[in-house]
Structure formats: structure tokens, C-alpha cells
Design a protein around this motif. Structure first.
Motif, PDB file in Angstrom:
ATOM      1  N   UNK A   1       0.865  -1.057   0.027  1.00 33.39           N
ATOM      2  CA  UNK A   1       0.032   0.225   0.144  1.00 33.39           C
ATOM      3  C   UNK A   1       0.772   1.157   0.051  1.00 33.39           C
ATOM      4  N   UNK A   2       2.155   1.126   0.809  1.00 31.01           N
ATOM      5  CA  UNK A   2       2.932   2.303   0.868  1.00 31.01           C
ATOM      6  C   UNK A   2       3.517   2.551  -0.584  1.00 31.01           C
ATOM      7  N   UNK A   3       3.748   1.688  -1.123  1.00 31.24           N
ATOM      8  CA  UNK A   3       4.172   1.849  -2.447  1.00 31.24           C
ATOM      9  C   UNK A   3       3.558   2.363  -3.451  1.00 31.24           C
ATOM     10  N   UNK A   4       2.238   2.178  -3.342  1.00 29.73           N
ATOM     11  CA  UNK A   4       1.190   2.496  -4.207  1.00 29.73           C
ATOM     12  C   UNK A   4       1.062   4.031  -3.798  1.00 29.73           C
ATOM     13  N   UNK A   5       1.004   4.583  -2.640  1.00 33.98           N
ATOM     14  CA  UNK A   5       0.866   5.871  -2.304  1.00 33.98           C
ATOM     15  C   UNK A   5       2.103   6.820  -2.791  1.00 33.98           C
ATOM     16  N   UNK A   6       3.179   6.343  -2.724  1.00 35.50           N
ATOM     17  CA  UNK A   6       4.482   6.739  -3.006  1.00 35.50           C
ATOM     18  C   UNK A   6       4.442   6.857  -4.672  1.00 35.50           C
ATOM     19  N   UNK A   7       4.066   6.002  -5.298  1.00 33.62           N
ATOM     20  CA  UNK A   7       3.908   5.943  -6.979  1.00 33.62           C
ATOM     21  C   UNK A   7       3.032   7.042  -7.232  1.00 33.62           C
ATOM     22  N   UNK A   8       1.767   6.950  -6.744  1.00 34.40           N
ATOM     23  CA  UNK A   8       0.671   7.938  -6.849  1.00 34.40           C
ATOM     24  C   UNK A   8       1.290   9.479  -6.685  1.00 34.40           C
ATOM     25  N   UNK A   9       1.946   9.720  -5.586  1.00 35.25           N
ATOM     26  CA  UNK A   9       2.460  10.998  -5.029  1.00 35.25           C
ATOM     27  C   UNK A   9       3.480  11.295  -6.265  1.00 35.25           C
ATOM     28  N   UNK A  10       4.407  10.507  -6.693  1.00 38.18           N
ATOM     29  CA  UNK A  10       5.463  10.709  -7.653  1.00 38.18           C
ATOM     30  C   UNK A  10       4.482  11.179  -9.170  1.00 38.18           C
ATOM     31  N   UNK A  11       3.748  10.246  -9.196  1.00 34.88           N
ATOM     32  CA  UNK A  11       3.008  10.839 -10.525  1.00 34.88           C
ATOM     33  C   UNK A  11       2.349  11.931 -10.512  1.00 34.88           C
ATOM     34  N   UNK A  12       1.600  12.342  -9.451  1.00 31.65           N
ATOM     35  CA  UNK A  12       1.060  13.731  -9.516  1.00 31.65           C
ATOM     36  C   UNK A  12       2.059  14.771  -9.488  1.00 31.65           C
ATOM     37  N   UNK A  56      -7.032  20.486  -4.492  1.00 36.15           N
ATOM     38  CA  UNK A  56      -7.969  20.118  -3.761  1.00 36.15           C
ATOM     39  C   UNK A  56      -9.335  19.948  -4.201  1.00 36.15           C
ATOM     40  N   UNK A  57      -9.787  21.039  -4.573  1.00 35.50           N
ATOM     41  CA  UNK A  57     -11.358  21.147  -5.434  1.00 35.50           C
ATOM     42  C   UNK A  57     -11.349  20.506  -6.484  1.00 35.50           C
ATOM     43  N   UNK A  58     -10.143  20.084  -7.373  1.00 32.99           N
ATOM     44  CA  UNK A  58     -10.228  19.383  -8.578  1.00 32.99           C
ATOM     45  C   UNK A  58     -10.562  17.815  -8.106  1.00 32.99           C
ATOM     46  N   UNK A  59      -9.629  17.286  -7.044  1.00 36.46           N
ATOM     47  CA  UNK A  59      -9.604  15.889  -6.481  1.00 36.46           C
ATOM     48  C   UNK A  59     -10.688  15.782  -6.021  1.00 36.46           C
ATOM     49  N   UNK A  60     -11.718  16.581  -5.401  1.00 36.44           N
ATOM     50  CA  UNK A  60     -12.835  16.221  -4.697  1.00 36.44           C
ATOM     51  C   UNK A  60     -14.005  16.518  -5.464  1.00 36.44           C
ATOM     52  N   UNK A  61     -13.712  16.692  -6.782  1.00 33.35           N
ATOM     53  CA  UNK A  61     -14.756  16.666  -7.806  1.00 33.35           C
ATOM     54  C   UNK A  61     -15.468  17.722  -8.418  1.00 33.35           C
ATOM     55  N   UNK A 138      -8.312  19.241 -15.285  1.00 26.11           N
ATOM     56  CA  UNK A 138      -7.192  18.119 -15.854  1.00 26.11           C
ATOM     57  C   UNK A 138      -6.532  17.417 -14.827  1.00 26.11           C
ATOM     58  N   UNK A 139      -6.111  18.116 -13.608  1.00 24.07           N
ATOM     59  CA  UNK A 139      -5.290  17.209 -12.395  1.00 24.07           C
ATOM     60  C   UNK A 139      -6.496  16.557 -11.606  1.00 24.07           C
ATOM     61  N   UNK A 140      -7.843  17.281 -11.590  1.00 26.17           N
ATOM     62  CA  UNK A 140      -8.735  16.590 -10.908  1.00 26.17           C
ATOM     63  C   UNK A 140      -9.159  15.470 -11.702  1.00 26.17           C
ATOM     64  N   UNK A 141      -9.252  15.217 -12.973  1.00 26.46           N
ATOM     65  CA  UNK A 141      -9.862  14.203 -13.559  1.00 26.46           C
ATOM     66  C   UNK A 141      -8.731  12.846 -13.528  1.00 26.46           C
ATOM     67  N   UNK A 142      -7.246  13.490 -13.682  1.00 27.80           N
ATOM     68  CA  UNK A 142      -5.981  12.402 -13.729  1.00 27.80           C
ATOM     69  C   UNK A 142      -6.245  11.580 -12.271  1.00 27.80           C
ATOM     70  N   UNK A 143      -6.324  12.579 -11.188  1.00 29.78           N
ATOM     71  CA  UNK A 143      -6.312  12.152  -9.822  1.00 29.78           C
ATOM     72  C   UNK A 143      -7.612  11.141  -9.392  1.00 29.78           C
ATOM     73  N   UNK A 144      -8.703  11.433 -10.271  1.00 26.19           N
ATOM     74  CA  UNK A 144      -9.946  10.418 -10.053  1.00 26.19           C
ATOM     75  C   UNK A 144      -9.532   9.089 -10.776  1.00 26.19           C
ATOM     76  N   UNK A 151      -6.042  11.317  -3.556  1.00 28.62           N
ATOM     77  CA  UNK A 151      -5.359  12.362  -2.607  1.00 28.62           C
ATOM     78  C   UNK A 151      -3.995  12.370  -2.609  1.00 28.62           C
ATOM     79  N   UNK A 152      -3.296  11.120  -2.965  1.00 31.29           N
ATOM     80  CA  UNK A 152      -1.661  11.039  -2.874  1.00 31.29           C
ATOM     81  C   UNK A 152      -1.244  11.854  -4.227  1.00 31.29           C
ATOM     82  N   UNK A 153      -2.111  11.574  -5.044  1.00 35.22           N
ATOM     83  CA  UNK A 153      -1.722  12.210  -6.443  1.00 35.22           C
ATOM     84  C   UNK A 153      -1.868  13.713  -6.265  1.00 35.22           C
ATOM     85  N   UNK A 154      -2.878  14.436  -5.711  1.00 40.38           N
ATOM     86  CA  UNK A 154      -3.263  15.424  -5.444  1.00 40.38           C
ATOM     87  C   UNK A 154      -1.935  16.220  -4.656  1.00 40.38           C
ATOM     88  N   UNK A 155      -1.436  15.631  -3.628  1.00 41.08           N
ATOM     89  CA  UNK A 155      -0.590  15.827  -2.798  1.00 41.08           C
ATOM     90  C   UNK A 155       0.742  15.971  -3.437  1.00 41.08           C
TER      91      UNK A 155
END
Length: 207
Positions: A1-12, A56-61, A138-144, A151-155
Motif C-alpha cells: 500500500x505504501x508503495x502505491x501511495x508513493x507511486x501516486x504521489x510521484x506521478x502527481x 484539492x477542489x479538483x480532486x474532490x470533484x 485536468x489534475x482533478x480528472x487524472x486524480x480520479x 489524494x496522494x496524487x493531488x498531494x
């Protein structure tokens, strides 16, 4: 799970950085303020926190709401385009009629100029419809697409904004030796003027 969070954050982080690094009106303004060593912390904070809030607004939809009101972006585009052209004209005026001695003191600041810098940065940030398209939509849709890791992607994207504007604002101080020459300030103001007028014209045409 930690690896996935880090990967999503790096992608973001990578995606966010790719969207804001391109030369634009906001970056040119931050560069100039950083070179002057004036209100740098306030300007960097406004840019980074504004991006973070919009992400944050984008990630929240909230992107769906922006899509449902295209007229709002049109109004913002007209206001922002007019503002940028006006700022570009002022920068061009400094190129043609430089203030005697101003270029020799990049850290100097007239009374009230800090407030003007803050208000200008706020206008330049929030009156640009592209910031809503890039962050909220754009970032909101990619985060979705990341599901529970959105949220890791958004961070990661928000961290990229902070890193970029911090580096741009404070890294500009390395140019202080070059900008001790009045001619260098005229070149910088010429770049700012061209960027602002071009971006402003594009916003008006697309509005």
C-alpha cells in the motif's frame, strides 16, 4: 500500500510540474519579484497555496461544476486578459522609460509596493482561466483515475507547485550580479512585457 501511495504521489508531482514549468505570466511575475528580492515569500505562498486549494477542489470533484458553467471561464478570461495586457504595457513602459537608479537596487521597495505585489499576484493567479483548466479539471480528472490514491496524487501535484515557485522565486536571487546592470533589467522587463501581452491576447481571443 505504501508503495502505491508513493507511486501516486510521484506521478502527481511529475504531472503537476509539467503543467506549471512552461513560461507564462505567473512564472514571469514570480521571476521578476524574486530578482528584485521583494515580497518573495508572499508571492511564492500565494501561488503555491492557490494551486493547492484548486487541486484539492479538483480532486474532490468540483471540476464538474466548472464544466457546467463555461460562461464563468469566459468572464475570467476577459478580465484576466485585460489585466495581463495592462501589466505588460507597464512593463514595456519601464523598458522605454527606465526609472533612474531603480535597476541598481533590486531589493528596494517603495511604500505600499508589497501590497501591490500581493494584489497583482492574486489577480494574475485567479484571473487566469488556464489555472482552473489545469488544476481543477485536468489534475482533478487524472486524480480520479487513481481511485483511493487520488489524494496522494493531488498531494504530489501540490508539492510540485510549492517546489517550483519556491525555486523560481528564491533561485532568481542568483541573478543579482547580472541584474546590477540597468540594461539587464530592461531585458527582463522586456521579457515580462512580451509574455504578459501575449498571454493576455491569447486569453481575450479564446474567451
Amino acid at each position: 500500500m505504501t508503495h502505491g501511495i508513493i507511486a501516486a504521489a510521484l506521478a502527481g508531482f511529475g504531472t503537476g510540474l509539467s503543467l506549471i514549468v512552461a513560461i507564462g505570466a505567473q512564472n514571469a511575475f514570480v521571476l521578476r519579484q524574486g530578482a528584485r528580492r521583494h515580497a518573495v515569500l508572499a508571492v511564492v505562498a500565494i501561488c503555491a497555496l492557490s494551486d493547492a486549494l484548486l487541486i484539492v477542489l479538483g480532486v474532490a470533484g468540483v471540476g464538474a461544476v466548472v464544466t457546467a458553467w463555461p460562461a464563468a471561464l469566459t468572464v475570467v478570461g476577459i478580465a484576466g486578459g485585460t489585466f495581463l495586457i495592462g501589466y505588460g504595457v507597464l512593463a514595456a513602459r519601464r523598458v522605454l522609460r527606465p526609472v533612474p537608479g531603480a535597476a541598481l537596487t533590486p531589493g528596494g521597495a517603495s511604500p505600499g509596493s508589497g501590497r501591490r505585489a500581493v494584489l497583482t499576484c492574486l489577480a494574475m493567479t485567479w484571473l487566469n482561466p488556464h489555472v482552473y483548466l489545469d488544476t481543477v479539471l485536468l489534475l482533478g480528472s487524472l486524480a480520479a483515475d487513481r481511485g483511493d490514491l487520488r489524494w496522494a496524487f493531488g498531494a504530489g501535484a501540490a508539492l510540485a507547485s510549492l517546489a517550483w515557485f519556491g525555486s523560481l522565486g528564491y533561485g532568481a536571487r542568483l541573478l543579482s550580479g547580472l541584474l546590477a546592470r540597468p540594461a539587464s533589467w530592461r531585458v527582463l522587463d522586456g521579457l515580462v512585457a512580451a509574455t504578459m501581452v501575449t498571454m493576455g491576447g491569447m486569453l481575450l481571443v479564446r474567451a
